[in-house]
Design an enzyme around this catalytic site. Sequence first.
Site, PDB file in Angstrom:
ATOM      1  N   GLU A   1      31.352 -49.700 -22.656  1.00 46.97           N
ATOM      2  CA  GLU A   1      31.690 -48.303 -22.911  1.00 46.97           C
ATOM      3  C   GLU A   1      33.165 -48.146 -23.254  1.00 46.97           C
ATOM      4  OE1 GLU A   1      28.169 -46.585 -19.950  1.00 46.97           O
ATOM      5  OE2 GLU A   1      30.239 -46.786 -19.242  1.00 46.97           O
TER       6      GLU A   1
ATOM      7  N   GLY B   1      31.091 -41.315  -1.640  1.00 40.79           N
ATOM      8  CA  GLY B   1      30.571 -41.628  -2.954  1.00 40.79           C
ATOM      9  C   GLY B   1      29.123 -41.161  -3.029  1.00 40.79           C
TER      10      GLY B   1
ATOM     11  N   ASP C   1      27.450 -49.802  -2.324  1.00 41.92           N
ATOM     12  CA  ASP C   1      27.989 -51.066  -2.825  1.00 41.92           C
ATOM     13  C   ASP C   1      28.453 -51.996  -1.715  1.00 41.92           C
ATOM     14  OD1 ASP C   1      27.536 -50.368  -5.448  1.00 41.92           O
ATOM     15  OD2 ASP C   1      29.542 -49.531  -5.756  1.00 41.92           O
TER      16      ASP C   1
END
Length: 436
Positions: free
Chosen positions: A172, A11, A309
């Site tokens: 969103e 990522g 994360d």
Amino acid sequence: MRPQVLIIGCGFGGLEAARALSGSGAADIDVTVVDKTNHHLFQPLLYQVATAGLSAPSIAAPIRHLFRRQRNVTTLMGEVVAIDAQARTATLKDGGLLRWDHLVVAAGATHSYFGRDDWATFAPGLKTLDDAFEIRRRVLLAFEAAEREDDPARRAALLQFVVVGGGPTGVELAGTFAEIARHTLPGEFRRIDPRQARVTLVEGSPRVLQAMPESLSERAREQLAALGVEVRVGARVTGIDAQGLDFVTDAGAERLDSRCIVWAAGVAASPLGRVLAEATGCTLDRAGRVVVEADLSVPGHPDIQVIGDLAAARSHVPGREPKPVPGVSPGAKQMGRCAAANLKRRRRGEPTQPFRYRDYGNLATIGRNSAVVDLGTPAGPVRFSGYPAWLFWLFAHVYFLIGFRNRFMVLLDWAWAYWTYDRSARVVTQRGQPGA
């Protein structure tokens, strides 16, 4: 032998760490990047794939292609299921064994249903391309099923879209669902009017976009309402099934009959955090993240670093109290660069440096010409919303996309969609009924 660095996950954090391990101070290091997929994903625009605005290649790039010129990097596709901190090995799901002298774990996060994993069947989350394809399939097939439905109540349930969670992803998605119903699909159906579709955003806290100032949260709520989204704050979800969603507010229990529910409410660390805890005895926080040292290493294991994360990291600014690092892509990128720099320092026999997070602010788009921006500057915060914020959001995301082709294609698709309201990535396959 050349030092072997293993990076788990490609990522934002893993990609930056691998890129930083090249050139001066790292030319004699061999780096292996292992990921469950063969692509790096630009997650901030993943909702655009879920809502048929962009195709997958516009926001994803093959990992091997990204490292084609970095000769000290080997890319492998596989899933790490076990780690042996003493033997310095990682075991893959297919039984393969990877050896390392230094380990960087950047496995990311997954969905959290707060102990109700049975809800995942009826309310998919959005973390991967597969998730995006599934959400897109459910949304578009709901309109298809409504076109064939004669019963008004069942048709209304098919045209009721629910997004759970009022963070950036939820806002969103909700705004874009409303745009699809009101601008993209009208004129394409004969028995239904897509503009009659209802979009409801359910948020358990008192306001949407909790990470932003209250003034911007209110502006976001107003812009959502202008798009036709019904915002329900202070609503705690108590049940999700194939027929709809139950929630509780101060006014009492309520239910929404819906065949298309999307989950954007919770995030949990990768299960690899538990694997690492068993291997090293490290501590996990309530979200399953690894509590790391100031330099991002695992306590008692300076040869293992956790970033992104999966790390419960803190920003260490001299003279200030350490603050938690938010789970955003800039934080993961900065951790990746810090991990690589500290690895080089250790090889030179120098002390490692604590991680310092630089907060550049938060962005969220609500819909066409609508967004909110909260920027951190040396002169203080800069906050604005509406059309200028939307333009800023657009060019910021295009700038950080990887590869010229991706930037060009995204700009082309967005320009076409802006002038025509068309969404070209609306091809789906029917693997079941909406809500199945």
